[in-house]
Enzyme design. Structure first.
Site, PDB file in Angstrom:
ATOM      1  N   HIS A   1     -39.820  49.032 -60.976  1.00 33.93           N
ATOM      2  CA  HIS A   1     -39.037  48.263 -61.947  1.00 33.93           C
ATOM      3  C   HIS A   1     -38.414  47.039 -61.258  1.00 33.93           C
ATOM      4  O   HIS A   1     -38.544  45.907 -61.729  1.00 33.93           O
ATOM      5  CB  HIS A   1     -37.955  49.177 -62.533  1.00 33.93           C
ATOM      6  N   GLU A   2     -37.769  47.285 -60.106  1.00 33.93           N
ATOM      7  CA  GLU A   2     -37.119  46.180 -59.391  1.00 33.93           C
ATOM      8  C   GLU A   2     -38.155  45.201 -58.835  1.00 33.93           C
ATOM      9  O   GLU A   2     -37.937  43.985 -58.856  1.00 33.93           O
ATOM     10  CB  GLU A   2     -36.252  46.713 -58.240  1.00 33.93           C
TER      11      GLU A   2
ATOM     12  N   HIS B   1     -39.162  42.676 -61.406  1.00 31.11           N
ATOM     13  CA  HIS B   1     -38.206  41.560 -61.484  1.00 31.11           C
ATOM     14  C   HIS B   1     -38.476  40.574 -60.341  1.00 31.11           C
ATOM     15  O   HIS B   1     -38.527  39.363 -60.541  1.00 31.11           O
ATOM     16  CB  HIS B   1     -36.766  42.067 -61.296  1.00 31.11           C
TER      17      HIS B   1
ATOM     18  N   ASP C   1     -30.613  44.641 -68.029  1.00 28.80           N
ATOM     19  CA  ASP C   1     -31.647  43.632 -68.275  1.00 28.80           C
ATOM     20  C   ASP C   1     -31.519  43.044 -69.681  1.00 28.80           C
ATOM     21  O   ASP C   1     -31.770  41.860 -69.890  1.00 28.80           O
ATOM     22  CB  ASP C   1     -33.031  44.261 -68.103  1.00 28.80           C
TER      23      ASP C   1
HETATM   24 ZN    ZN Z   1     -34.011  45.801 -64.419  1.00 32.63          ZN
END
Ligand code: ZN
Length: 380
Positions: free
Chosen positions: A67-68, A71, A166
């Site tokens: 997930h990170e 980004h 987010d």
């Molecule tokens: Zn996030």
């Protein structure tokens, strides 16, 4: 969040974890092996449940990392350096080395994380269906299904519209696009985050009171959301008030400077009588910034000790002092200053070139005019 372990670099981004990530992995392993998996796939041995639980705990940490990373990859592609990713008890945090250049870039960076979690969730769900069709053991099918559903929950939760989630970043990008002002958009998204923090904390309490342990988790997350949103809102307000004023425009020459080798007595004797400052910069023997000393703490040193105590022993070390370079924005420094009386301005070689006092910043905030709102067209 401090990195306790470093795993290495991926796409130039330093990946690490805080020790508290272990708490998350253990809680997941415990919850799965004692409650969730025995209900989903009954009739297995305790060892089998714990093995599956531990693997799922590790895979959850891996999901947070992906997930990170999503980004980060989008941020790097948008030309924004990413310093590090730290995984911890309540999820992951990416530290970006600046601001996205446009509302569109901000939107993409924010949306990448939940999209990757959603993708992972769907992939794991399809995987579970395929495994089931192929006749895989029930425990593996259930674990895969659980992993998928948690990733979907992660995506949905992260999309709640309030900073620092987010969804808040997405909301900010939309407000930025509509108003053309990133700082006012940030204030709006942070305000939503504060409300969200209260709501999530309240839901956590309700869940906890109804006897569910997970409520405590939600309370922690809610409190974190509220706290971070409040500090982000403060920072954005500061940026609106102080605009593009640079540290070089407001810093003062370092007047009275303490040296590491001086005794407290020697230093106190050299202060201009009648014109005491709340704090003074300290430099080492090579003239590099070494920290600060506060006058009240020096005066507090017993008279008998003052002749033998060196400034180096009583100063606040450099790592605990707010630092800035002349080209930094005063607004960013002001946020880092909090309760500190003095910030040091240094060149890249740590040579002390100026000081900024909290009093000066406070004056500036009171007297500075609001920055006019610039209209920035949404990039095509
Ligand atoms: Zn996030």
């Amino acid at each position: 969040m401090k990195q306790t372990i470093r795993f290495g670099r991926v796409f130039g981004v330093e990946i690490g974890a805080n020790w508290s990530l272990l708490v998350l992995i253990l809680l997941v392993a415990h919850g799965l092996s004692t409650v969730v998996l025995p209900a989903l796939a009954p009739g297995q041995s305790t060892t089998a449940y714990w093995t599956a639980g531990a693997v799922c705990g590790l895979l959850i940490a891996g999901s947070l990392l992906l997930h990170e990373l999503a980004h980060s990859v989008v941020a790097v592609r948008a030309g924004l350096p990413v310093e590090r990713i730290t995984l911890w008890m309540l999820g992951g945090a990416s530290v970006l080395g600046g601001e996205p250049a446009s509302a569109r870039a901000a939107f993409r960076i924010a949306a990448a994380g939940p999209l990757s979690s959603l993708g992972l969730g769907l992939a794991a769900g399809c995987g579970a269906l395929a495994l089931s069709a192929l006749g895989a053991p029930e425990l593996i099918v259930s674990s895969t299904w659980w992993l998928g559903s948690i990733n979907v929950v992660l995506a949905v939760f992260n999309l709640l519209p309030g900073n620092p989630l987010d969804g808040g970043r997405i909301l900010r990008a939309i407000l930025w696009w509509r108003t053309g002002d990133p700082d006012r958009a940030e204030i709006g998204a942070a305000r939503a985050g504060r409300v969200l923090g209260v709501v999530v904390t309240a839901l956590g309490f309700a869940q906890w009171l109804s006897g569910q342990f997970a409520g405590l988790w939600l309370i922690l997350v809610g409190l974190l959301i509220g706290t971070v949103a409040a500090s982000e809102s403060r920072a954005a307000r500061m940026r609106v008030a102080l605009g593009q004023i640079r540290v070089a425009d407001v810093m003062a020459e370092p007047g009275v400077v303490a040296h590491d080798a001086m005794t407290v007595d020697q230093f106190l004797a050299g202060i201009v009588p009648g014109l005491p400052e709340a704090a003074y910069p300290v430099v080492d023997l090579d003239g590099r910034a070494a920290g600060t000393v506060e006058l009240h703490s020096l005066v507090g040193i017993r008279r008998s000790l003052a002749p033998s105590t060196r400034i180096a022993e009583v100063r606040t070390p450099l790592e605990d002092v707010p630092l800035a370079q002349p080209t930094d924005l005063v607004a960013d420094l002001a946020v880092r200053m909090r309760q500190d009386a003095l910030a040091l301005v240094t060149e890249s070689d740590h040579r002390l070139v100026g000081v900024v006092s909290r009093r000066d910043v406070a004056r500036l905030v009171q007297g500075a005019p609001l920055r006019p709102t610039g209209q920035e067209p949404y990039p095509a």
